[in-house]
Write a protein that holds these residues in place. Structure first.
Motif, PDB file in Angstrom:
ATOM      1  N   ASN A  26       0.984  -0.918   0.153  1.00 14.79           N
ATOM      2  CA  ASN A  26       0.090   0.006  -0.032  1.00 14.79           C
ATOM      3  C   ASN A  26       1.238   1.552   0.110  1.00 14.79           C
ATOM      4  OD1 ASN A  26      -3.062  -0.127  -0.034  1.00 14.79           O
ATOM      5  ND2 ASN A  26      -1.719  -2.146   1.730  1.00 14.79           N
ATOM      6  N   ILE A  55      -3.692   4.541   0.438  1.00 16.63           N
ATOM      7  CA  ILE A  55      -4.638   4.101   0.507  1.00 16.63           C
ATOM      8  C   ILE A  55      -4.589   5.450   2.442  1.00 16.63           C
ATOM      9  CG2 ILE A  55      -5.303   1.666   0.549  1.00 16.63           C
ATOM     10  CD1 ILE A  55      -4.362   1.017   3.566  1.00 16.63           C
ATOM     11  N   SER A  58      -7.130   5.245   8.064  1.00 12.73           N
ATOM     12  CA  SER A  58      -8.079   4.647   8.427  1.00 12.73           C
ATOM     13  C   SER A  58      -8.131   3.409   7.777  1.00 12.73           C
ATOM     14  CB  SER A  58      -9.463   5.127   8.338  1.00 12.73           C
ATOM     15  OG  SER A  58     -10.128   5.300   7.185  1.00 12.73           O
ATOM     16  N   GLU A  59      -8.346   3.163   6.129  1.00 12.34           N
ATOM     17  CA  GLU A  59      -7.990   2.231   5.728  1.00 12.34           C
ATOM     18  C   GLU A  59      -7.056   0.914   6.091  1.00 12.34           C
ATOM     19  OE1 GLU A  59      -8.435   0.267   1.379  1.00 12.34           O
ATOM     20  OE2 GLU A  59      -8.778   2.342   1.741  1.00 12.34           O
ATOM     21  N   SER A  61      -5.454   1.050   8.624  1.00 12.39           N
ATOM     22  CA  SER A  61      -5.506   0.954   9.902  1.00 12.39           C
ATOM     23  C   SER A  61      -6.535  -1.009  10.089  1.00 12.39           C
ATOM     24  CB  SER A  61      -6.329   2.335  11.367  1.00 12.39           C
ATOM     25  OG  SER A  61      -6.480   1.818  12.485  1.00 12.39           O
ATOM     26  N   ASP A  62      -7.706  -0.191   9.562  1.00 12.38           N
ATOM     27  CA  ASP A  62      -8.792  -1.940   9.213  1.00 12.38           C
ATOM     28  C   ASP A  62      -8.018  -3.044   8.410  1.00 12.38           C
ATOM     29  OD1 ASP A  62     -10.593   0.228   9.929  1.00 12.38           O
ATOM     30  OD2 ASP A  62     -11.343   1.199   8.217  1.00 12.38           O
ATOM     31  N   ARG A  63      -7.279  -2.660   7.521  1.00 10.51           N
ATOM     32  CA  ARG A  63      -6.489  -3.911   6.465  1.00 10.51           C
ATOM     33  C   ARG A  63      -5.288  -4.681   7.970  1.00 10.51           C
ATOM     34  NH1 ARG A  63      -4.848  -2.525   0.467  1.00 10.51           N
ATOM     35  NH2 ARG A  63      -7.551  -1.757   0.298  1.00 10.51           N
TER      36      ARG A  63
END
Length: 89
Positions: A26, A55, A58-59, A61-63
């Motif tokens: 990423n 990305i 926040s994304e 962190s989610d991944r």
């Protein structure tokens, strides 16, 4: 912009590799890493640069949270400014 990634959990093969792979995929540059293993417990802190990330934080962190759930770890991503504010005396 930089962020701090923390990883805590039971030690196993591949933790650093899996977290680093998600960062690399990423466009997140790993600047510094420190890790420790105390008996069977693993702790790692990574400083990463997000300037060229593909990305939003926040994304990311989610991944990484999803990876943590899959591996039985707690993985958190925090913007450097928030991390510093939380740990200032």
């Amino acid at each position: 912009m930089r962020a701090v990634i923390t990883v805590i959990g039971k030690d196993m093969v591949g933790i650093l590799a899996r977290v680093s792979s998600i960062c690399a995929e990423n466009g997140v540059n790993v600047v510094e890493v420190t890790q420790s293993v105390l008996q069977e417990f693993f702790a790692m802190i990574m400083m990463v640069e997000l300037d060229k990330a593909k990305i939003p934080v926040s994304e990311l962190s989610d991944r990484l949270s999803s990876l943590g759930e899959e591996m039985g770890l707690k993985i958190h991503v925090m913007h450097e400014d928030i991390f510093n504010s939380m740990h200032r005396i």
